[in-house]
Design a protein around this motif. Sequence first.
Motif, PDB file in Angstrom:
ATOM      1  N   THR A 417      41.787  44.065  38.627  1.00  0.00           N
ATOM      2  CA  THR A 417      41.896  45.526  38.577  1.00  0.00           C
ATOM      3  C   THR A 417      42.382  45.946  37.203  1.00  0.00           C
ATOM      4  N   SER A 418      41.639  46.868  36.587  1.00  0.00           N
ATOM      5  CA  SER A 418      41.969  47.323  35.242  1.00  0.00           C
ATOM      6  C   SER A 418      42.538  48.731  35.290  1.00  0.00           C
ATOM      7  N   VAL A 419      43.534  48.964  34.454  1.00  0.00           N
ATOM      8  CA  VAL A 419      44.147  50.289  34.382  1.00  0.00           C
ATOM      9  C   VAL A 419      43.162  51.302  33.812  1.00  0.00           C
ATOM     10  N   ASP A 420      42.436  50.917  32.751  1.00  0.00           N
ATOM     11  CA  ASP A 420      41.534  51.852  32.078  1.00  0.00           C
ATOM     12  C   ASP A 420      40.072  51.688  32.480  1.00  0.00           C
ATOM     13  N   GLY A 421      39.794  50.827  33.463  1.00  0.00           N
ATOM     14  CA  GLY A 421      38.427  50.662  33.939  1.00  0.00           C
ATOM     15  C   GLY A 421      37.603  49.673  33.147  1.00  0.00           C
ATOM     16  N   VAL A 422      38.159  49.047  32.102  1.00  0.00           N
ATOM     17  CA  VAL A 422      37.427  48.100  31.257  1.00  0.00           C
ATOM     18  C   VAL A 422      38.099  46.739  31.350  1.00  0.00           C
ATOM     19  N   ILE A 423      37.306  45.714  31.661  1.00  0.00           N
ATOM     20  CA  ILE A 423      37.800  44.337  31.701  1.00  0.00           C
ATOM     21  C   ILE A 423      37.053  43.556  30.632  1.00  0.00           C
ATOM     22  N   ARG A 424      37.728  43.232  29.564  1.00  0.00           N
ATOM     23  CA  ARG A 424      37.108  42.518  28.444  1.00  0.00           C
ATOM     24  C   ARG A 424      36.991  41.035  28.786  1.00  0.00           C
ATOM     25  N   LEU A 425      35.879  40.427  28.379  1.00  0.00           N
ATOM     26  CA  LEU A 425      35.650  39.002  28.608  1.00  0.00           C
ATOM     27  C   LEU A 425      36.042  38.219  27.360  1.00  0.00           C
ATOM     28  N   TYR A 426      36.923  37.255  27.538  1.00  0.00           N
ATOM     29  CA  TYR A 426      37.446  36.496  26.406  1.00  0.00           C
ATOM     30  C   TYR A 426      36.983  35.051  26.383  1.00  0.00           C
ATOM     31  N   SER A 427      36.293  34.616  27.420  1.00  0.00           N
ATOM     32  CA  SER A 427      35.910  33.206  27.483  1.00  0.00           C
ATOM     33  C   SER A 427      34.628  33.063  28.287  1.00  0.00           C
ATOM     34  N   ASN A 428      33.926  31.965  28.036  1.00  0.00           N
ATOM     35  CA  ASN A 428      32.731  31.653  28.805  1.00  0.00           C
ATOM     36  C   ASN A 428      33.080  31.369  30.265  1.00  0.00           C
ATOM     37  N   CYS A 429      34.181  30.662  30.484  1.00  0.00           N
ATOM     38  CA  CYS A 429      34.662  30.366  31.834  1.00  0.00           C
ATOM     39  C   CYS A 429      35.931  31.176  32.072  1.00  0.00           C
ATOM     40  N   ILE A 430      35.875  32.106  33.004  1.00  0.00           N
ATOM     41  CA  ILE A 430      37.019  33.012  33.150  1.00  0.00           C
ATOM     42  C   ILE A 430      37.952  32.605  34.292  1.00  0.00           C
ATOM     43  N   ILE A 431      37.483  31.746  35.222  1.00  0.00           N
ATOM     44  CA  ILE A 431      38.344  31.354  36.343  1.00  0.00           C
ATOM     45  C   ILE A 431      38.143  29.873  36.642  1.00  0.00           C
ATOM     46  N   LYS A 432      39.259  29.174  36.831  1.00  0.00           N
ATOM     47  CA  LYS A 432      39.227  27.790  37.294  1.00  0.00           C
ATOM     48  C   LYS A 432      40.076  27.697  38.560  1.00  0.00           C
ATOM     49  N   ILE A 433      39.489  27.126  39.621  1.00  0.00           N
ATOM     50  CA  ILE A 433      40.170  27.008  40.909  1.00  0.00           C
ATOM     51  C   ILE A 433      40.376  25.530  41.215  1.00  0.00           C
ATOM     52  N   GLN A 434      41.606  25.170  41.554  1.00  0.00           N
ATOM     53  CA  GLN A 434      41.924  23.789  41.914  1.00  0.00           C
ATOM     54  C   GLN A 434      42.538  23.755  43.305  1.00  0.00           C
ATOM     55  N   LYS A 487      43.576  29.545  37.499  1.00  0.00           N
ATOM     56  CA  LYS A 487      43.776  29.790  36.070  1.00  0.00           C
ATOM     57  C   LYS A 487      42.735  30.822  35.654  1.00  0.00           C
ATOM     58  N   ILE A 488      43.201  32.015  35.332  1.00  0.00           N
ATOM     59  CA  ILE A 488      42.303  33.129  35.037  1.00  0.00           C
ATOM     60  C   ILE A 488      42.450  33.496  33.572  1.00  0.00           C
ATOM     61  N   ASN A 489      41.361  33.318  32.826  1.00  0.00           N
ATOM     62  CA  ASN A 489      41.385  33.450  31.368  1.00  0.00           C
ATOM     63  C   ASN A 489      40.845  34.814  30.973  1.00  0.00           C
ATOM     64  N   LEU A 490      41.755  35.770  30.816  1.00  0.00           N
ATOM     65  CA  LEU A 490      41.377  37.092  30.334  1.00  0.00           C
ATOM     66  C   LEU A 490      42.038  37.286  28.970  1.00  0.00           C
ATOM     67  N   GLU A 491      42.661  38.466  28.740  1.00  0.00           N
ATOM     68  CA  GLU A 491      43.318  38.662  27.442  1.00  0.00           C
ATOM     69  C   GLU A 491      44.387  37.598  27.228  1.00  0.00           C
ATOM     70  N   PHE A 492      45.060  37.230  28.299  1.00  0.00           N
ATOM     71  CA  PHE A 492      45.903  36.041  28.274  1.00  0.00           C
ATOM     72  C   PHE A 492      45.689  35.313  29.590  1.00  0.00           C
ATOM     73  N   ILE A 493      46.186  34.115  29.705  1.00  0.00           N
ATOM     74  CA  ILE A 493      45.905  33.278  30.862  1.00  0.00           C
ATOM     75  C   ILE A 493      46.864  33.627  32.004  1.00  0.00           C
ATOM     76  N   HIS A 494      46.280  33.967  33.164  1.00  0.00           N
ATOM     77  CA  HIS A 494      47.064  34.234  34.365  1.00  0.00           C
ATOM     78  C   HIS A 494      47.067  32.967  35.224  1.00  0.00           C
TER      79      HIS A 494
END
Length: 827
Positions: A417-434, A487-494
């Motif tokens: 969920t984005s505050v301003d409605g824009v979600i920037r993509l910072y990586s080719n792989c944005i989510i890793k699930i283990q 591991k969610i790779n957006l502007e910083f890693i969540h």
Amino acid sequence: MAGGTRLVVALLAGVFLLSIIPHSYGQESTNSNLILLLESDIEQTYIEGDRLTLDVQLFNPAEKVTISNNPSCEFIFTVINSFGDEVYSSETTCRNQIQTIVIEENEKYDLTTQYWDFTDAENQIIPSGTYTIYLYHSKEPIHNSLVFEFYSSSNNNNYLDLKAKLVDIDDGSYLAQFTIYNPSTEPIITDNIDCTIILENQIYRFIFDDCFNGAAILHPFENIYSSSQLIPKEWINDNRSLKYSILGDDENYLFLSNEISDDIQEEILPATVQYLPSITVNELVLNQVDSAISLQVNLAEHSNVGSECYADVNIVNDLGDLVNSLSVDYCEMNNKSTDRNTNIMTDLYQWELTNAHGCYIEQGKYTLIVGIGDSYYSADYQNHNTNVAISCMSNHINVDPENFILDDSIYNRITLTSVDGVIRLYSNCIIKIQYVSNIEAYDIPSFEICGYTPGNYLTPQDNSYIISHKSEVPDLEHMEKIDVSYKINLEFIHYHENSVYTHLGQTIKIENELISVNGQWDLVQFNGDSCWMISSPNSAFMLSNLEQSEGYIPHKGWNGEYSASLVDDQNNGCGLFGLPIITINSVYSESEPVAQVFLSEQEPDGEETVTITEIALISVTSSSIVFGLLVIISNTESIRIPTTTAGLWLLGLVGKTHETSDGRFQRGRLIGYLTANPGCHFRALMAALSMSNGQITHHLRLLENQELIWRVNDGRFVRYYPLNNSLYPGMNPENLPVPLLSPDPKSLQGKILTLLDDEHQYGDFPTQSELAKKLSKSQQLISHHLRTLQKYGLVEKRKMGIKNRYKLTKEAIFLLETDLEFIKLKE
């Protein structure tokens, strides 16, 4: 008789003698000085819908010559593709005819004009590519050739949206930006899509042939900044002089404001043909040194830059924001005079990619424009620099991962969920699930969600982007708990961690998932059955029958927070009230009620049970009980509720409750309506239940928090479903029900259907622009409603010639013939 024979012999002898005398015309026909000229203005690029005009002449720079000519096709042209294959030849149109023509010295002899509509031998439009046309004279060995680029229409089938924006650069120019957007809920593979953007007016045409900029996949709601063009402000006027489109799709007009109303647009007159000067954009050289970009130009190549040392620098990001605008003295920067001959490459400006705190600017594409005198220079820069310092990260993205188990699979749903409605993509792989099982012997493979293009951005509906994943887990019945880490790779890693629990030997399905409940306990009795209910302002649950409860027994009036499991028990008497039934697994916290002293009366001692009759008397102080009863009324379409006298009597309570019970009643209406109409979208719910935007948003959020409903993004819509055995998150979207669309005949969609039906009677299929003209609406508005009607299977688009035309489907025709409202309107 003998005289006649002698006459014939004499004639034959004369012909033979003439044939052996050299003929002067034969010598002139071998003249090799003739030149095949193309007199028409031949462009280097063409698009589908154009027609190539070949005006050819024979030019004789030497003495008079006489040659043979075929009047049916005085010249032949053959089209060869880049692979060397012949795609078309005009020779098939030639007849075997011959004539003699004389061309004087320095004369240009006009051959018959020929046309070509860029179709092959089978009358099909040729594909995009580079082609060579070879021209031959029909009888003489004279030839010429030309090379051109051709662009065929897009085959995106309305899956792509083209968004345009104008950015004010200076007193004389705008920057027109074009963004490709995927409005659907399915990814688009770009490999097999021809996508060309066209920007043109009466005189100029700009072609941008790389819509996707190398992106292999365009995910749902993903945006690609495709291209830009600097244009004079004179082009943006009040007469629709500038239009843009994806080649083959409907055209749109470029206005200064993207929010021009339909009424204003309809008042704009057609464009008048006039000469409008273009802007020549020169190359701007970018050199990156550490965290700065040096802007350089070659001033020696341009004489119209003036004698001043000032340059206007403007930097625009891919969202259409002017992030920097300033005037710089480049002579001072280079410590040189204005002599252009002494400095070929001139440094104009150092653009710092970091701020005063050392933080990089946002990722994405930037367009840099420099104006010096009457000259413009431009270049694009893709910023992939990533911040690593915590202080540089804005954290405007909220991440909410969820898990549940169904059958032999784990379902993961991550909501961004984005505050301003824009979600920037910072990586080719944005989510890793283990996954880690509590039994070490079982190894569950990890999974990465990849294929995104760094620098692009998402603009999802309601500012929330949902990514779902399903992992099949063999031997799941032997596991008790599975830890899930994200591991969610957006502007910083969540980083997020949670667990999914199972019962040994039995998988907990979604309806039996472990949940957390809290609130106050009340005891309700009806027909000899006693049911415990725990309620809070936002939720209410019923406990299983007392004789079925194991270990935990509630206390009336106590408050607590508990771990619970949802129970699917059709025979449970407590199901009468229509509330979810739970069993308590463990107690997190619990507290006795605080004694209160009332001036008017004493609180009675002891624990009392509350009968149904008493509920009506104390509905204000025990609103949670009223909520449970009101749900009975609201869920009549989905839950089997006994039609007892007491239940009918409870119907009279509706409207007598106060604000809290009214809100619960509205949420009950929502659940009942969604049970009868699963997949209803937000605006349809708002209209059907006569709720305001803010009101329905509030109640939907509360119901989602209670896990009574769930939602899915479907193109421009957000659809809501009740959460039950047959409808649950992670289902194949194709299996989800969607309510049938039956538009109001007086609405714009109804008028479109009626107009298409009228045109259909005469065998006509109108274009989008024709519909807009007949309905006196803008093309943008008609396009929006046509897509909605296409989505519901009432309208289909057909390519006829070079235009898209629209017609009714069989379903729509059936609707118009059977719907009473449409029939009344026709009568």
